[in-house]
Design a protein around this motif. Structure first.
Motif, PDB file in Angstrom:
ATOM      1  N   LEU A  58       6.053   0.727   9.350  1.00 49.60           N
ATOM      2  CA  LEU A  58       5.140   0.658   8.205  1.00 49.60           C
ATOM      3  C   LEU A  58       5.827   0.161   6.938  1.00 49.60           C
ATOM      4  N   ALA A  59       6.649  -0.864   7.107  1.00 51.62           N
ATOM      5  CA  ALA A  59       7.320  -1.472   5.955  1.00 51.62           C
ATOM      6  C   ALA A  59       6.308  -2.080   4.999  1.00 51.62           C
ATOM      7  N   THR A  60       5.144  -2.421   5.504  1.00 50.12           N
ATOM      8  CA  THR A  60       4.045  -2.908   4.668  1.00 50.12           C
ATOM      9  C   THR A  60       3.044  -1.770   4.534  1.00 50.12           C
ATOM     10  N   ASP A  61       2.651  -1.459   3.317  1.00 59.35           N
ATOM     11  CA  ASP A  61       1.755  -0.343   3.035  1.00 59.35           C
ATOM     12  C   ASP A  61       0.399  -0.547   3.715  1.00 59.35           C
ATOM     13  N   MET A  62      -0.055   0.447   4.456  1.00 59.53           N
ATOM     14  CA  MET A  62      -1.357   0.382   5.139  1.00 59.53           C
ATOM     15  C   MET A  62      -2.518   0.334   4.150  1.00 59.53           C
ATOM     16  N   LEU A  63      -2.245   0.565   2.887  1.00 59.45           N
ATOM     17  CA  LEU A  63      -3.268   0.509   1.852  1.00 59.45           C
ATOM     18  C   LEU A  63      -3.978  -0.846   1.856  1.00 59.45           C
ATOM     19  N   HIS A  64      -3.291  -1.890   2.286  1.00 61.98           N
ATOM     20  CA  HIS A  64      -3.861  -3.238   2.264  1.00 61.98           C
ATOM     21  C   HIS A  64      -4.654  -3.598   3.520  1.00 61.98           C
ATOM     22  N   LEU A  65      -4.635  -2.746   4.522  1.00 58.15           N
ATOM     23  CA  LEU A  65      -5.339  -3.033   5.774  1.00 58.15           C
ATOM     24  C   LEU A  65      -6.839  -3.284   5.585  1.00 58.15           C
ATOM     25  N   PRO A  66      -7.550  -2.505   4.783  1.00 61.58           N
ATOM     26  CA  PRO A  66      -8.984  -2.775   4.607  1.00 61.58           C
ATOM     27  C   PRO A  66      -9.282  -4.188   4.089  1.00 61.58           C
ATOM     28  N   GLU A  67      -8.416  -4.739   3.235  1.00 55.65           N
ATOM     29  CA  GLU A  67      -8.612  -6.105   2.732  1.00 55.65           C
ATOM     30  C   GLU A  67      -8.559  -7.118   3.877  1.00 55.65           C
ATOM     31  N   LEU A  68      -7.616  -6.934   4.780  1.00 55.85           N
ATOM     32  CA  LEU A  68      -7.481  -7.857   5.906  1.00 55.85           C
ATOM     33  C   LEU A  68      -8.670  -7.750   6.854  1.00 55.85           C
ATOM     34  N   ILE A  69      -9.084  -6.531   7.135  1.00 58.94           N
ATOM     35  CA  ILE A  69     -10.239  -6.332   8.017  1.00 58.94           C
ATOM     36  C   ILE A  69     -11.491  -6.918   7.391  1.00 58.94           C
ATOM     37  N   GLN A  70     -11.666  -6.746   6.094  1.00 54.99           N
ATOM     38  CA  GLN A  70     -12.829  -7.304   5.409  1.00 54.99           C
ATOM     39  C   GLN A  70     -12.847  -8.823   5.495  1.00 54.99           C
ATOM     40  N   ALA A  71     -11.682  -9.454   5.386  1.00 53.82           N
ATOM     41  CA  ALA A  71     -11.620 -10.917   5.500  1.00 53.82           C
ATOM     42  C   ALA A  71     -12.122 -11.367   6.866  1.00 53.82           C
ATOM     43  N   ILE A  72     -11.782 -10.644   7.915  1.00 54.15           N
ATOM     44  CA  ILE A  72     -12.248 -10.966   9.268  1.00 54.15           C
ATOM     45  C   ILE A  72     -13.756 -10.761   9.355  1.00 54.15           C
ATOM     46  N   ARG A  73     -14.236  -9.657   8.829  1.00 52.11           N
ATOM     47  CA  ARG A  73     -15.684  -9.376   8.867  1.00 52.11           C
ATOM     48  C   ARG A  73     -16.486 -10.414   8.100  1.00 52.11           C
ATOM     49  N   GLU A  74     -15.860 -11.041   7.106  1.00 52.94           N
ATOM     50  CA  GLU A  74     -16.538 -12.070   6.318  1.00 52.94           C
ATOM     51  C   GLU A  74     -16.402 -13.455   6.933  1.00 52.94           C
ATOM     52  N   GLY A  75     -15.804 -13.548   8.121  1.00 51.46           N
ATOM     53  CA  GLY A  75     -15.793 -14.815   8.829  1.00 51.46           C
ATOM     54  C   GLY A  75     -14.451 -15.476   9.071  1.00 51.46           C
ATOM     55  N   ALA A  76     -13.375 -14.925   8.537  1.00 53.29           N
ATOM     56  CA  ALA A  76     -12.058 -15.519   8.787  1.00 53.29           C
ATOM     57  C   ALA A  76     -11.680 -15.305  10.250  1.00 53.29           C
ATOM     58  N   ASP A  77     -11.042 -16.294  10.854  1.00 52.03           N
ATOM     59  CA  ASP A  77     -10.569 -16.158  12.229  1.00 52.03           C
ATOM     60  C   ASP A  77      -9.308 -15.309  12.302  1.00 52.03           C
ATOM     61  N   ILE A  78      -8.520 -15.371  11.237  1.00 47.61           N
ATOM     62  CA  ILE A  78      -7.271 -14.629  11.175  1.00 47.61           C
ATOM     63  C   ILE A  78      -7.001 -14.272   9.718  1.00 47.61           C
ATOM     64  N   ALA A  79      -6.395 -13.123   9.501  1.00 42.68           N
ATOM     65  CA  ALA A  79      -6.017 -12.712   8.146  1.00 42.68           C
ATOM     66  C   ALA A  79      -4.608 -12.152   8.223  1.00 42.68           C
ATOM     67  N   THR A  80      -3.807 -12.499   7.260  1.00 45.99           N
ATOM     68  CA  THR A  80      -2.433 -12.011   7.236  1.00 45.99           C
ATOM     69  C   THR A  80      -2.036 -11.648   5.821  1.00 45.99           C
ATOM     70  N   GLY A  81      -1.206 -10.668   5.713  1.00 46.32           N
ATOM     71  CA  GLY A  81      -0.671 -10.274   4.418  1.00 46.32           C
ATOM     72  C   GLY A  81       0.758 -10.774   4.295  1.00 46.32           C
ATOM     73  N   SER A  82       1.318 -10.613   3.130  1.00 45.29           N
ATOM     74  CA  SER A  82       2.677 -11.085   2.913  1.00 45.29           C
ATOM     75  C   SER A  82       3.385 -10.213   1.901  1.00 45.29           C
ATOM     76  N   ARG A  83       4.630  -9.860   2.210  1.00 43.49           N
ATOM     77  CA  ARG A  83       5.444  -9.142   1.243  1.00 43.49           C
ATOM     78  C   ARG A  83       6.086 -10.118   0.269  1.00 43.49           C
ATOM     79  N   LEU A  84       5.709 -11.373   0.331  1.00 51.14           N
ATOM     80  CA  LEU A  84       6.232 -12.376  -0.589  1.00 51.14           C
ATOM     81  C   LEU A  84       5.313 -12.584  -1.787  1.00 51.14           C
ATOM     82  N   LEU A  85       4.225 -11.835  -1.872  1.00 50.66           N
ATOM     83  CA  LEU A  85       3.314 -11.960  -3.001  1.00 50.66           C
ATOM     84  C   LEU A  85       3.957 -11.390  -4.259  1.00 50.66           C
TER      85      LEU A  85
END
Length: 116
Positions: A58-85
């Motif tokens: 869990l080096a990446t905070d699970m707090l951001h998981l809902p954002e990724l899931i929402q992107a998929i539900r809104e039609g994205a084929d894939i969603a990814t986060g980045s610790r480079l932001l």
């Protein structure tokens, strides 16, 4: 969860969750074949329509998981986060930094869209 011969107790933890939630399944391999093989095993043995990949540490905070899931539900084929932001606080070796930035670049260029 897909894992390959881990010794950190994560497989035992997932087995506990399997007993109480039918959506959770462990795809175990006795031999350590690497992350890619474990991910392939998970993708080739579908249980649900949505896959989430997270390192077990869990080096990446699970707090951001809902954002990724929402992107998929809104039609994205894939969603990814980045610790480079901007705002991310990471410390890496030079080689790991180059690899991470290269992967991030490819994730943005190949599909033609910017990563979250």
């Amino acid at each position: 969860m897909a894992e390959d011969g881990s010794t950190d107790g994560s497989a035992d933890l997932v087995h506990q969750y399997e007993r109480v939630d039918s959506r959770i399944r462990l795809l175990h391999g006795d031999e350590r074949l690497g992350r890619g093989k474990a991910l392939n095993r998970a993708i080739l043995n579908p249980v649900e329509k949505l896959y989430v990949y997270y390192d077990v540490d869990l080096a990446t905070d699970m707090l951001h998981l809902p954002e990724l899931i929402q992107a998929i539900r809104e039609g994205a084929d894939i969603a990814t986060g980045s610790r480079l932001l901007p705002g991310s606080n990471i410390v890496r070796t030079g080689g790991r930094e180059i690899a991470s930035r290269s992967y991030n670049f490819l994730c943005q260029v190949i599909p033609g869209k910017q990563a979250l």
